[in-house]
Write a protein that holds these residues in place. Sequence first.
Motif, short mmCIF file in Angstrom:
data_model
loop_
_atom_site.label_atom_id
_atom_site.label_comp_id
_atom_site.label_asym_id
_atom_site.label_seq_id
_atom_site.Cartn_x
_atom_site.Cartn_y
_atom_site.Cartn_z
N THR A 117 0.79 -1.23 0.00
CA THR A 117 0.00 0.00 0.00
C THR A 117 0.83 1.28 0.00
N LEU A 118 2.12 1.20 0.30
CA LEU A 118 2.94 2.41 0.43
C LEU A 118 4.28 2.26 -0.29
N ASP A 119 4.86 3.40 -0.65
CA ASP A 119 6.21 3.44 -1.19
C ASP A 119 7.14 3.35 0.01
N VAL A 120 7.83 2.22 0.17
CA VAL A 120 8.60 1.93 1.38
C VAL A 120 10.09 1.99 1.09
N ARG A 121 10.80 2.63 2.01
CA ARG A 121 12.26 2.67 1.99
C ARG A 121 12.77 2.14 3.31
N MET A 122 13.98 1.58 3.28
CA MET A 122 14.56 1.05 4.51
C MET A 122 15.93 1.69 4.75
N TYR A 123 16.22 1.88 6.04
CA TYR A 123 17.53 2.37 6.44
C TYR A 123 17.91 1.71 7.75
N ASP A 124 19.13 1.21 7.81
CA ASP A 124 19.67 0.70 9.06
C ASP A 124 21.19 0.74 8.94
N PRO A 125 21.86 1.53 9.78
CA PRO A 125 23.31 1.64 9.67
C PRO A 125 24.05 0.35 9.99
#
Length: 168
Positions: free
Chosen positions: A60-68
């Motif tokens: 349902t959404l434009d998803v981005r991921m971030y994890d250092p």
Amino acid sequence: MITKEYRELNEKLHQRNRNYGVGGKFWIQPVKQWARSHGCKSVLDYGAGKGVLSKGLEDTLDVRMYDPCIPDISESPDKADLVVCKDVMEHVEREYVDDVLDHIKELAEKSVILSIAIIKSNKKLPDGRNCHITIEKPDWWLEKIRNRWKIEKIERKDKAVDAYCVLL
């Protein structure tokens, strides 16, 4: 926003423990509802771990991921309408808490959801320390949050404080 040594400890823990960084499934519906009610089309899962929340939102959404601490998603992320940071801030080294919150503020276009544990974890870092290295009372966290966002909803629980926020 994270020391090299601490990043390496967390990378090792993610590799060794398949149950570390997988708590996002409980947040899928609340995030979808919040995003819908606040007109958010894109979501950044900040501190995504193994991407459980992101996978649950992709329909349902434009998803981005971030994890250092996850090499494949450790590059500085693009901005998003909604930044979700759940079970992350208690893992941040104390001297970087304000920097990380400021980073989240820079990345959020409309709204932020934060869920911060206020008790020790049942998991240990490879050096033997508890995974939750910054444990504080809810009011300590809420003051830092209020300095950056308008809180629309607070849920205080035995183990965590959740803040649903919009930009000031």
